[in-house]
Enzyme design. Structure first.
Site, short mmCIF file in Angstrom:
data_model
loop_
_atom_site.label_atom_id
_atom_site.label_comp_id
_atom_site.label_asym_id
_atom_site.label_seq_id
_atom_site.Cartn_x
_atom_site.Cartn_y
_atom_site.Cartn_z
N GLU A 1 -38.40 14.49 -47.89
CA GLU A 1 -39.83 14.35 -47.62
C GLU A 1 -40.22 15.31 -46.49
O GLU A 1 -39.39 15.66 -45.65
CB GLU A 1 -40.05 12.86 -47.25
CG GLU A 1 -41.40 12.42 -46.79
CD GLU A 1 -42.53 12.57 -47.78
OE1 GLU A 1 -42.74 13.70 -48.25
OE2 GLU A 1 -43.23 11.57 -48.03
N ASP A 2 -41.48 15.74 -46.48
CA ASP A 2 -41.93 16.62 -45.39
C ASP A 2 -42.17 15.83 -44.11
O ASP A 2 -41.71 16.19 -43.04
CB ASP A 2 -43.17 17.43 -45.80
CG ASP A 2 -44.31 16.57 -46.34
OD1 ASP A 2 -44.16 15.33 -46.44
OD2 ASP A 2 -45.37 17.14 -46.68
N ASP B 1 -45.47 9.37 -42.17
CA ASP B 1 -46.60 9.10 -41.28
C ASP B 1 -46.83 7.58 -41.25
O ASP B 1 -46.14 6.87 -40.54
CB ASP B 1 -47.79 9.90 -41.82
CG ASP B 1 -49.00 9.90 -40.94
OD1 ASP B 1 -48.84 9.92 -39.72
OD2 ASP B 1 -50.13 9.89 -41.47
N PHE C 1 -51.79 16.12 -35.90
CA PHE C 1 -51.74 16.59 -37.28
C PHE C 1 -51.15 18.00 -37.27
O PHE C 1 -51.60 18.87 -36.54
CB PHE C 1 -53.16 16.60 -37.88
CG PHE C 1 -53.15 16.75 -39.37
CD1 PHE C 1 -52.97 15.65 -40.20
CD2 PHE C 1 -53.32 18.01 -39.97
CE1 PHE C 1 -52.97 15.79 -41.59
CE2 PHE C 1 -53.30 18.16 -41.34
CZ PHE C 1 -53.13 17.04 -42.16
N ARG D 1 -49.39 26.06 -46.14
CA ARG D 1 -48.04 25.57 -46.48
C ARG D 1 -47.00 26.66 -46.29
O ARG D 1 -45.83 26.39 -46.10
CB ARG D 1 -47.98 25.10 -47.94
CG ARG D 1 -48.82 23.87 -48.24
CD ARG D 1 -48.47 23.37 -49.64
NE ARG D 1 -49.43 22.42 -50.17
CZ ARG D 1 -49.41 21.10 -49.95
NH1 ARG D 1 -48.48 20.58 -49.18
NH2 ARG D 1 -50.30 20.31 -50.48
P1 5GP Z 1 -47.76 8.47 -45.28
O1 5GP Z 1 -47.85 7.81 -46.61
O2 5GP Z 1 -46.42 8.33 -44.61
O3 5GP Z 1 -48.88 8.08 -44.37
O4 5GP Z 1 -48.08 9.98 -45.52
C1 5GP Z 1 -47.21 10.91 -45.95
C2 5GP Z 1 -47.98 12.14 -46.40
O5 5GP Z 1 -49.19 12.34 -45.64
C3 5GP Z 1 -47.12 13.35 -46.15
O6 5GP Z 1 -46.26 13.59 -47.24
C4 5GP Z 1 -48.17 14.42 -45.95
O7 5GP Z 1 -48.58 14.93 -47.19
C5 5GP Z 1 -49.35 13.71 -45.31
N1 5GP Z 1 -49.32 13.87 -43.85
C6 5GP Z 1 -49.07 12.93 -42.93
N2 5GP Z 1 -49.11 13.44 -41.67
C7 5GP Z 1 -49.40 14.76 -41.82
C8 5GP Z 1 -49.57 15.84 -40.90
O8 5GP Z 1 -49.45 15.75 -39.66
N3 5GP Z 1 -49.84 17.05 -41.45
C9 5GP Z 1 -49.97 17.25 -42.79
N4 5GP Z 1 -50.25 18.47 -43.20
N5 5GP Z 1 -49.81 16.26 -43.68
C10 5GP Z 1 -49.53 15.02 -43.20
#
Ligand code: 5GP
Length: 187
Positions: A105-106, A109, A159, A172
């Protein structure tokens, strides 16, 4: 540097160093686990599109164990219409029963995306299921999710973009990870 970026958080060199460390540690862990069963299928590394693409490519090239690739694509709507809703846009090509799975995963959050994916995969009875994320943002967590390997832990709620992470689908391809200026940050 693009106008929206306040500063570089992790340079390309910082990322390369950390990815190499993760790759060798993960290889070692799976080598130890797999050594006991010669009939065990190779590790299936599952990249989550699109954000994990550069990380997946670099991480797997830093690993020296037999492995296969697969990909999933999901879209999340949290914070907008329905909090925590996750839609599967592309599912795995391979059956995962009795396989070792490593989700790449990237960023984790709120945790909703990963939680949803893990629930969907667990019912398919993989032999093991682990998660490797490049970035972890624990300050924003809403659901608890198991994360076994973390590249970098962000202390705040900033962010970030670059190295797979987007801002409205752009940036990206930046080789570094940068913090987006407050005036451009989504709430
Ligand atoms: P979660 O479901 O954990 O809230 O969100 C995961 C997804 O939200 C990540 O795979 C990403 O696509 C997006 N995301 C969450 N935080 C960031 C951030 O700081 N920067 C970017 N570009 N995307 C984020």
């Amino acid at each position: 540097m693009p106008e929206i970026i306040e500063r570089v958080l992790y340079s390309a060199a910082d990322i390369a160093r950390r990815v190499a460390e993760l790759g060798s540690r993960i290889s070692q862990d799976y080598r130890e686990g797999a050594g006991r069963d010669p009939y065990r299928r190779p590790l299936l590394v599952v990249g989550l599109l699109k954000g994990a693409l550069p990380f997946m490519a670099d991480l797997t090239r830093a690993m020296d164990i037999p492995l296969e690739y697969d990909f999933m694509a999901v879209s999340s709507y949290q914070g907008r219409t329905s909090p925590g809703e996750v839609r599967i846009l592309k599912d795995l090509d391979s059956p995962v029963g009795a396989r070792d799975l490593l989700i790449v995963e990237d960023i984790v959050d709120t945790g909703h995306t990963l939680d949803h994916i893990l629930r969907r995969l667990r019912v398919r009875d993989p032999a093991s299921l682990r998660v490797c994320t490049l970035l972890d943002k624990p300050a924003r967590r809403e659901v608890e999710v198991p994360v076994h390997y973390v590249g970098f832990t962000l202390r705040g709620k900033e962010f970030v973009v670059g190295y797979g992470l987007d801002y409205a689908e752009l940036y990206r391809n930046l080789p570094y990870i940068g913090i987006v200026k407050p005036e451009y940050q989504e709430t």
